[in-house]
Motif scaffolding. Structure first.
Motif, mmCIF file in Angstrom:
data_model
loop_
_atom_site.group_PDB
_atom_site.id
_atom_site.type_symbol
_atom_site.label_atom_id
_atom_site.label_comp_id
_atom_site.label_asym_id
_atom_site.label_seq_id
_atom_site.Cartn_x
_atom_site.Cartn_y
_atom_site.Cartn_z
ATOM 1 N N GLY A 42 5.555 -10.966 10.827
ATOM 2 C CA GLY A 42 4.298 -11.720 10.922
ATOM 3 C C GLY A 42 3.413 -11.581 9.693
ATOM 4 O O GLY A 42 3.872 -11.543 8.553
ATOM 5 N N ILE A 43 2.102 -11.484 9.965
ATOM 6 C CA ILE A 43 1.109 -11.445 8.887
ATOM 7 C C ILE A 43 1.297 -10.193 8.018
ATOM 8 O O ILE A 43 1.204 -10.256 6.785
ATOM 9 N N GLY A 44 1.591 -9.061 8.657
ATOM 10 C CA GLY A 44 1.757 -7.808 7.908
ATOM 11 C C GLY A 44 2.879 -7.892 6.894
ATOM 12 O O GLY A 44 2.739 -7.434 5.750
ATOM 13 N N LEU A 45 3.989 -8.496 7.294
ATOM 14 C CA LEU A 45 5.123 -8.629 6.372
ATOM 15 C C LEU A 45 4.755 -9.543 5.199
ATOM 16 O O LEU A 45 5.071 -9.252 4.041
ATOM 17 N N ALA A 46 4.054 -10.639 5.497
ATOM 18 C CA ALA A 46 3.633 -11.562 4.422
ATOM 19 C C ALA A 46 2.697 -10.837 3.448
ATOM 20 O O ALA A 46 2.795 -11.004 2.221
ATOM 21 N N ILE A 47 1.799 -10.010 3.981
ATOM 22 C CA ILE A 47 0.876 -9.247 3.117
ATOM 23 C C ILE A 47 1.663 -8.274 2.243
ATOM 24 O O ILE A 47 1.425 -8.169 1.029
ATOM 25 N N ALA A 48 2.615 -7.577 2.864
ATOM 26 C CA ALA A 48 3.409 -6.599 2.110
ATOM 27 C C ALA A 48 4.159 -7.282 0.977
ATOM 28 O O ALA A 48 4.189 -6.804 -0.167
ATOM 29 N N ARG A 49 4.764 -8.441 1.267
ATOM 30 C CA ARG A 49 5.523 -9.154 0.225
ATOM 31 C C ARG A 49 4.597 -9.648 -0.892
ATOM 32 O O ARG A 49 4.939 -9.627 -2.064
ATOM 33 N N GLU A 50 3.410 -10.090 -0.515
ATOM 34 C CA GLU A 50 2.442 -10.602 -1.500
ATOM 35 C C GLU A 50 1.973 -9.461 -2.414
ATOM 36 O O GLU A 50 1.867 -9.644 -3.635
ATOM 37 N N LEU A 51 1.683 -8.301 -1.845
ATOM 38 C CA LEU A 51 1.239 -7.170 -2.665
ATOM 39 C C LEU A 51 2.373 -6.708 -3.579
ATOM 40 O O LEU A 51 2.136 -6.332 -4.737
ATOM 41 N N ALA A 52 3.601 -6.750 -3.065
ATOM 42 C CA ALA A 52 4.750 -6.372 -3.900
ATOM 43 C C ALA A 52 4.890 -7.363 -5.057
ATOM 44 O O ALA A 52 5.144 -6.973 -6.198
ATOM 45 N N ALA A 53 4.669 -8.648 -4.767
ATOM 46 C CA ALA A 53 4.757 -9.669 -5.813
ATOM 47 C C ALA A 53 3.664 -9.463 -6.868
ATOM 48 O O ALA A 53 3.834 -9.816 -8.036
ATOM 49 N N ALA A 54 2.540 -8.861 -6.440
ATOM 50 C CA ALA A 54 1.442 -8.593 -7.381
ATOM 51 C C ALA A 54 1.725 -7.346 -8.221
ATOM 52 O O ALA A 54 0.943 -6.990 -9.095
ATOM 53 N N GLY A 55 2.824 -6.652 -7.914
ATOM 54 C CA GLY A 55 3.216 -5.507 -8.735
ATOM 55 C C GLY A 55 2.962 -4.147 -8.104
ATOM 56 O O GLY A 55 3.215 -3.117 -8.731
ATOM 57 N N ASP A 56 2.469 -4.125 -6.864
ATOM 58 C CA ASP A 56 2.226 -2.836 -6.214
ATOM 59 C C ASP A 56 3.524 -2.261 -5.645
ATOM 60 O O ASP A 56 4.456 -2.993 -5.320
ATOM 61 N N ASN A 57 3.558 -0.942 -5.500
ATOM 62 C CA ASN A 57 4.608 -0.305 -4.709
ATOM 63 C C ASN A 57 4.138 -0.360 -3.263
ATOM 64 O O ASN A 57 3.061 0.163 -2.959
ATOM 65 N N VAL A 58 4.933 -0.985 -2.427
ATOM 66 C CA VAL A 58 4.438 -1.258 -1.077
ATOM 67 C C VAL A 58 5.287 -0.575 -0.005
ATOM 68 O O VAL A 58 6.509 -0.714 0.021
ATOM 69 N N ALA A 59 4.602 0.143 0.865
ATOM 70 C CA ALA A 59 5.250 0.726 2.046
ATOM 71 C C ALA A 59 4.717 0.008 3.276
ATOM 72 O O ALA A 59 3.578 -0.465 3.281
ATOM 73 N N VAL A 60 5.556 -0.088 4.288
ATOM 74 C CA VAL A 60 5.107 -0.674 5.552
ATOM 75 C C VAL A 60 5.433 0.276 6.684
ATOM 76 O O VAL A 60 6.408 1.023 6.624
ATOM 77 N N THR A 61 4.582 0.253 7.722
ATOM 78 C CA THR A 61 4.973 0.969 8.928
ATOM 79 C C THR A 61 5.685 -0.032 9.823
ATOM 80 O O THR A 61 5.367 -1.212 9.837
ATOM 81 N N TYR A 62 6.694 0.483 10.534
ATOM 82 C CA TYR A 62 7.356 -0.349 11.540
ATOM 83 C C TYR A 62 7.551 0.517 12.765
ATOM 84 O O TYR A 62 7.586 1.747 12.674
ATOM 85 N N ARG A 63 7.631 -0.119 13.891
ATOM 86 C CA ARG A 63 7.722 0.622 15.142
ATOM 87 C C ARG A 63 9.068 0.371 15.798
ATOM 88 O O ARG A 63 9.748 1.260 16.225
ATOM 89 N N SER A 64 9.443 -0.908 15.850
ATOM 90 C CA SER A 64 10.710 -1.246 16.490
ATOM 91 C C SER A 64 11.625 -1.882 15.451
ATOM 92 O O SER A 64 11.141 -2.347 14.411
ATOM 93 N N GLY A 65 12.910 -1.899 15.709
ATOM 94 C CA GLY A 65 13.859 -2.559 14.813
ATOM 95 C C GLY A 65 14.030 -1.815 13.497
ATOM 96 O O GLY A 65 13.817 -0.609 13.417
#
Ligand code: NDP
Length: 234
Positions: A13-36
């Motif tokens: 969802g929105i969190g994944l889109a944000i993570a990808r956008e920040l990565a595209a901006a050059g940040d090192n990006v970590a995400v939390t996930y709960r399931s899957g």
């Protein structure tokens, strides 16, 4: 230099889109996930934000992998929509615990290092309904309105340390959360949106990218709508 960013609920969802956008901006990006599984190409840490120990452990893992968190996006959220009379105290508390107290837990853990380094960005994902209200969504709207008071207070508390805290208030965005709404309700909602459509997760993500960027260095305590005009005036 690349910054260390953490997005909660970044597996979809929105969190994944944000993570990808920040990565595209050059940040090192970590995400939390709960399931899957964690999303491909991003550093994933398993974490339920209702559990303080898991939050602490997630931050420790992120710190080891990519350094202390410079950009925190508190995005993880749930709904348990129901008319008030049918809402159990358990469901009401669960929504508050995930959406509001969850943001408190991650922000509290993140500000330690941000205050030390005198630099940091915190972005809280609220919702248009936090300010507008929405019948059948008392728990969700209360949690999202709470984020505004929480974020603005924190912005005042830590502004002198050069840490900004802003709130993004999306309207209806095409994700699993909105797909759950019945079709007639979806059509009714679209009639009330000046732009006449749902937003895309990427449209929220680009706003978050801006708030995390040097261009937004003088913005704090703001509530930025990304809602096609739905909440205008609030
Ligand atoms: P989704 O339901 O698609 O995704 C929610 C994310 O939050 C998932 O990654 C989920 O993880 C995670 N999550 C939920 N509970 C927890 C928890 N206790 N601990 C850790 N992670 C958790 O929602 P959206 O992408 O649509 O929503 C993202 C945010 O945006 C939410 O805060 C939502 O309230 C807000 N929002 C959404 C709008 C919309 O129209 N979609 C409108 C306005 C605001 P998992 O996959 O493991 O369950």
């Amino acid at each position: 230099m690349s910054r260390s960013a953490l997005v909660t609920g970044g597996s979809r969802g929105i969190g994944l889109a944000i993570a990808r956008e920040l990565a595209a901006a050059g940040d090192n990006v970590a995400v939390t996930y709960r399931s899957g599984d964690p999303p491909e190409g991003l550093f994933g840490v398993s974490c339920d934000t209702t559990d303080t120990t898991q939050v602490d452990s997630a931050f420790t893992q992120v710190e080891k992998e990519q350094g202390p968190v410079d950009v925190l996006v508190a995005n993880a959220g749930i709904t348990k929509d129901q008319l008030l009379a049918l809402t159990s105290e358990e469901d009401f508390s669960a929504v508050l615990d995930t959406n509001l107290t969850g943001a408190f837990r991650v922000a509290k853990r993140a500000v330690r290092s941000m205050m030390r380094s005198r630099d940091g960005r915190i972005i809280l994902v609220s919702s248009v309904v936090g300010l507008l209200g929405s019948g059948g969504q008392t728990s969700y709207a209360a949690s999202k309105a709470g984020l505004v008071g929480f974020g603005r207070s924190l912005a005042r508390e830590i502004g002198s340390r050069n840490v900004t805290v802003n709130i993004v208030a999306p309207g209806f965005i095409e994700t699993g959360m909105t797909a759950e709404l019945p079709e007639d309700r979806q059509a009714e909602i679209k009639k009330n949106i000046p732009l006449g459509r749902y937003g895309a997760p990427e449209e929220v993500a680009s706003t978050v990218r801006f708030l995390a960027s040097p261009s937004a260095a003088y913005i704090t305590g703001a509530v930025i709508p990304v809602d096609g005009g739905l909440g205008m005036g609030h």
